[in-house]
Design a protein around this motif. Structure first.
Motif, PDB file in Angstrom:
ATOM      1  N   TYR A 113       0.805  -1.223   0.000  1.00 51.31           N
ATOM      2  CA  TYR A 113       0.000   0.000   0.000  1.00 51.31           C
ATOM      3  C   TYR A 113       0.841   1.278   0.000  1.00 51.31           C
ATOM      4  O   TYR A 113       0.291   2.374  -0.027  1.00 51.31           O
ATOM      5  CB  TYR A 113      -0.907   0.004   1.232  1.00 51.31           C
ATOM      6  CG  TYR A 113      -1.857  -1.167   1.277  1.00 51.31           C
ATOM      7  CD1 TYR A 113      -3.085  -1.124   0.622  1.00 51.31           C
ATOM      8  CD2 TYR A 113      -1.519  -2.341   1.959  1.00 51.31           C
ATOM      9  CE1 TYR A 113      -3.945  -2.205   0.642  1.00 51.31           C
ATOM     10  CE2 TYR A 113      -2.370  -3.426   1.989  1.00 51.31           C
ATOM     11  CZ  TYR A 113      -3.587  -3.355   1.336  1.00 51.31           C
ATOM     12  OH  TYR A 113      -4.439  -4.424   1.356  1.00 51.31           O
ATOM     13  N   ASN A 147      -6.279   5.645   2.723  1.00 55.64           N
ATOM     14  CA  ASN A 147      -5.704   6.066   1.449  1.00 55.64           C
ATOM     15  C   ASN A 147      -6.282   5.256   0.295  1.00 55.64           C
ATOM     16  O   ASN A 147      -6.591   5.795  -0.779  1.00 55.64           O
ATOM     17  CB  ASN A 147      -4.184   5.911   1.498  1.00 55.64           C
ATOM     18  CG  ASN A 147      -3.511   6.418   0.240  1.00 55.64           C
ATOM     19  OD1 ASN A 147      -3.477   7.608  -0.040  1.00 55.64           O
ATOM     20  ND2 ASN A 147      -2.947   5.507  -0.548  1.00 55.64           N
ATOM     21  N   GLU A 148      -6.436   3.942   0.515  1.00 62.67           N
ATOM     22  CA  GLU A 148      -7.026   3.100  -0.518  1.00 62.67           C
ATOM     23  C   GLU A 148      -8.477   3.504  -0.806  1.00 62.67           C
ATOM     24  O   GLU A 148      -8.898   3.573  -1.965  1.00 62.67           O
ATOM     25  CB  GLU A 148      -6.969   1.632  -0.091  1.00 62.67           C
ATOM     26  CG  GLU A 148      -5.586   1.026  -0.117  1.00 62.67           C
ATOM     27  CD  GLU A 148      -5.016   0.946  -1.516  1.00 62.67           C
ATOM     28  OE1 GLU A 148      -5.658   0.320  -2.390  1.00 62.67           O
ATOM     29  OE2 GLU A 148      -3.934   1.507  -1.752  1.00 62.67           O
ATOM     30  N   ASN A 152      -9.817   6.372  -0.477  1.00 58.75           N
ATOM     31  CA  ASN A 152      -9.837   7.654  -1.180  1.00 58.75           C
ATOM     32  C   ASN A 152      -9.515   7.509  -2.660  1.00 58.75           C
ATOM     33  O   ASN A 152      -9.860   8.387  -3.456  1.00 58.75           O
ATOM     34  CB  ASN A 152      -8.846   8.634  -0.544  1.00 58.75           C
ATOM     35  CG  ASN A 152      -9.539   9.760   0.187  1.00 58.75           C
ATOM     36  OD1 ASN A 152     -10.757   9.920   0.101  1.00 58.75           O
ATOM     37  ND2 ASN A 152      -8.786  10.538   0.919  1.00 58.75           N
ATOM     38  N   ASN A 153      -8.859   6.428  -3.017  1.00 56.54           N
ATOM     39  CA  ASN A 153      -8.461   6.227  -4.407  1.00 56.54           C
ATOM     40  C   ASN A 153      -9.370   5.270  -5.160  1.00 56.54           C
ATOM     41  O   ASN A 153      -9.059   4.879  -6.287  1.00 56.54           O
ATOM     42  CB  ASN A 153      -7.015   5.716  -4.458  1.00 56.54           C
ATOM     43  CG  ASN A 153      -6.015   6.769  -4.027  1.00 56.54           C
ATOM     44  OD1 ASN A 153      -6.176   7.945  -4.342  1.00 56.54           O
ATOM     45  ND2 ASN A 153      -4.989   6.360  -3.288  1.00 56.54           N
ATOM     46  N   LYS A 154     -10.473   4.896  -4.541  1.00 58.73           N
ATOM     47  CA  LYS A 154     -11.420   3.984  -5.185  1.00 58.73           C
ATOM     48  C   LYS A 154     -12.775   4.650  -5.373  1.00 58.73           C
ATOM     49  O   LYS A 154     -13.126   5.595  -4.654  1.00 58.73           O
ATOM     50  CB  LYS A 154     -11.581   2.700  -4.363  1.00 58.73           C
ATOM     51  CG  LYS A 154     -10.328   1.819  -4.376  1.00 58.73           C
ATOM     52  CD  LYS A 154     -10.566   0.517  -3.627  1.00 58.73           C
ATOM     53  CE  LYS A 154      -9.330  -0.377  -3.679  1.00 58.73           C
ATOM     54  NZ  LYS A 154      -9.059  -0.885  -5.033  1.00 58.73           N
ATOM     55  N   ASN A 214     -13.235  11.364   0.964  1.00 64.49           N
ATOM     56  CA  ASN A 214     -13.981  12.172  -0.008  1.00 64.49           C
ATOM     57  C   ASN A 214     -15.276  11.558  -0.520  1.00 64.49           C
ATOM     58  O   ASN A 214     -15.909  12.115  -1.410  1.00 64.49           O
ATOM     59  CB  ASN A 214     -13.079  12.516  -1.202  1.00 64.49           C
ATOM     60  CG  ASN A 214     -12.488  11.283  -1.860  1.00 64.49           C
ATOM     61  OD1 ASN A 214     -13.072  10.200  -1.809  1.00 64.49           O
ATOM     62  ND2 ASN A 214     -11.317  11.439  -2.471  1.00 64.49           N
ATOM     63  N   SER A 215     -15.697  10.419   0.012  1.00 66.33           N
ATOM     64  CA  SER A 215     -16.931   9.807  -0.479  1.00 66.33           C
ATOM     65  C   SER A 215     -18.095  10.046   0.478  1.00 66.33           C
ATOM     66  O   SER A 215     -17.981   9.775   1.675  1.00 66.33           O
ATOM     67  CB  SER A 215     -16.750   8.305  -0.658  1.00 66.33           C
ATOM     68  OG  SER A 215     -18.002   7.690  -0.957  1.00 66.33           O
ATOM     69  N   ASN A 226       2.353   3.579  -1.885  1.00 60.58           N
ATOM     70  CA  ASN A 226       2.446   3.973  -3.283  1.00 60.58           C
ATOM     71  C   ASN A 226       2.922   5.407  -3.504  1.00 60.58           C
ATOM     72  O   ASN A 226       2.852   5.926  -4.611  1.00 60.58           O
ATOM     73  CB  ASN A 226       1.100   3.752  -3.997  1.00 60.58           C
ATOM     74  CG  ASN A 226      -0.054   4.364  -3.229  1.00 60.58           C
ATOM     75  OD1 ASN A 226       0.098   5.366  -2.552  1.00 60.58           O
ATOM     76  ND2 ASN A 226      -1.218   3.732  -3.328  1.00 60.58           N
ATOM     77  N   ASN A 227       3.381   6.074  -2.446  1.00 60.66           N
ATOM     78  CA  ASN A 227       3.979   7.399  -2.619  1.00 60.66           C
ATOM     79  C   ASN A 227       4.942   7.675  -1.464  1.00 60.66           C
ATOM     80  O   ASN A 227       4.939   6.976  -0.440  1.00 60.66           O
ATOM     81  CB  ASN A 227       2.916   8.496  -2.731  1.00 60.66           C
ATOM     82  CG  ASN A 227       2.045   8.598  -1.498  1.00 60.66           C
ATOM     83  OD1 ASN A 227       2.525   8.843  -0.384  1.00 60.66           O
ATOM     84  ND2 ASN A 227       0.729   8.414  -1.668  1.00 60.66           N
TER      85      ASN A 227
END
Length: 378
Positions: free
Chosen positions: A77, A230-231, A233-235, A264-265, A79-80
């Motif tokens: 996980y 984080n995951e 937020n990216n889905k 954000n969802s 990724n940055n």
């Protein structure tokens, strides 16, 4: 559009467990759940009900590791660079913050994590967090020499300082030498990996056990929670996910707290439970990094005052009796008299929803409730 956030603050002796238990047991829906569970109490009480409703249920438990049903490879996980740095900081979180140890995080542990993430195959190491110990014990000198762009600071240290760096990092990550812990975080774990898509695509409940006796594993729990946020937020979130932070003061750190209220969802609903006004007051007002405007991010704030005289009630009453009470008067009424010996609940006249008696100094952040509220009272 933002996540729906609810802050629930009780009082000394208030049973958070029973509130969450009643909510889950009296709700029939297709939602997925993430539940931080003090001593597995909620799992024990809700497992049968959720199983009967067709939920897939998983547990992450560091106190009773044999009860864990899934693994979590942290490196998958990361990724940055921000997440890599967060994990490096978290793994060193209980160490004294002198200059040398701060440098260890930035110039030694962080480069090691980057090697694991990017060059595990080259150095024949596992692509997981347990490889930190492998590198320290076997080939750190060769790796550092071959990757001077990452390890230039370390390479310029004296031999004594290099040894001290290795000792500092080794001590903080030696937990991953424990076979049972290794099995949760290892790439080669015998357990299936956590699948974030289960939260989105199926009826799924993830219980993360929080010990009431020790904070030893809290930094690992916060790492996992941060990476899950984080995951998410990216889905693309296509179904409701409800996240319960039971007795959040016991384990939840500032960074993760902020991550979840900023998801954000609108289909993600967070419930942050605190045992008392004073616990949450301490979190907010003693940490200079948290702006009081954080309360603007809560759609619903609920306080359950004590039925007996207390400092917590006095905080609430002082607020309601000051000049800002007139601001509330045209929108809300008080169900019971403002008496220290009685509970004081505020309700919205139009929707009959339980709302807040606000924390001091943040009255300007009050908003009328218009989203989902909890359907129970203590």
């Amino acid at each position: 559009m933002q996540t729906n956030n609810t802050l629930i603050i009780g009082h000394s002796g208030w049973k958070i467990f029973s509130n969450i238990f009643n909510y889950i047991n009296n709700t029939n829906n297709q939602n997925s759940y993430i539940i931080t569970d003090i001593n597995n109490a909620l799992y024990d009480k809700t497992y049968q009900k959720l199983q009967n409703e067709g939920y897939k249920i998983d547990i992450l438990d560091f106190e009773n590791i044999e009860k864990s049903t899934i693994s979590f490879n942290i490196m998958t996980y990361l990724n940055n660079d921000n997440l890599l740095q967060y994990v490096a900081n978290s793994l060193m979180t209980s160490m004294p913050t002198d200059e040398f140890e701060i440098d260890c995080k930035k110039y030694f542990l962080l480069p090691i994590l980057k090697i694991i993430k990017e060059k595990a195959d080259k150095y024949n190491i596992s692509k997981d967090i347990t490889a930190i110990q492998t590198i320290l014990q076997n080939n750190i000198l060769d790796i550092a020499a071959e990757n001077n762009d990452l390890f230039s600071h370390y390479n310029n240290l004296s031999e004594k300082e290099k040894l001290k760096s290795r000792i500092v990092i080794s001590r903080r990550t030696d937990m991953f030498n424990i076979p049972e812990v290794d099995n949760i975080f290892s790439e080669a774990s015998s357990l299936p990996s956590l699948n974030i898509n289960n939260l989105i695509n199926s009826k799924y409940a993830l219980f993360i056990n929080i010990s009431h006796k020790t904070c030893l594993y809290n930094y690992l729990i916060n790492i996992i929670l941060k990476l899950i946020s984080n995951e998410l937020n990216n889905k693309i979130i296509s179904k409701s996910i409800e996240i319960f932070f039971d007795n959040a003061c016991l384990f939840l750190n500032k960074d993760v707290f902020i991550d979840y209220i900023n998801l954000n969802s609108p289909l993600i609903q967070n419930y942050f439970f605190y045992q008392s006004v004073l616990q949450f007051d301490k979190l907010i007002f003693t940490d200079k990094f948290i702006d009081n405007n954080i309360f603007n991010l809560f759609n619903n704030l609920v306080i359950y005052p004590s039925t007996s005289p207390s400092l917590e009630n006095q905080i609430i009453l002082n607020l309601l009796e000051n000049e800002t009470y007139s601001y509330l008067d045209d929108k809300y009424y008080i169900k019971t008299p403002l008496d220290l010996k009685k509970s004081s609940y505020a309700y919205c006249k139009t929707s009959n929803k339980c709302i807040i008696n606000p924390i001091p100094n943040i009255i300007s952040n009050i908003t009328i409730l218009h989203n989902k509220t909890l359907k129970y009272k203590s």
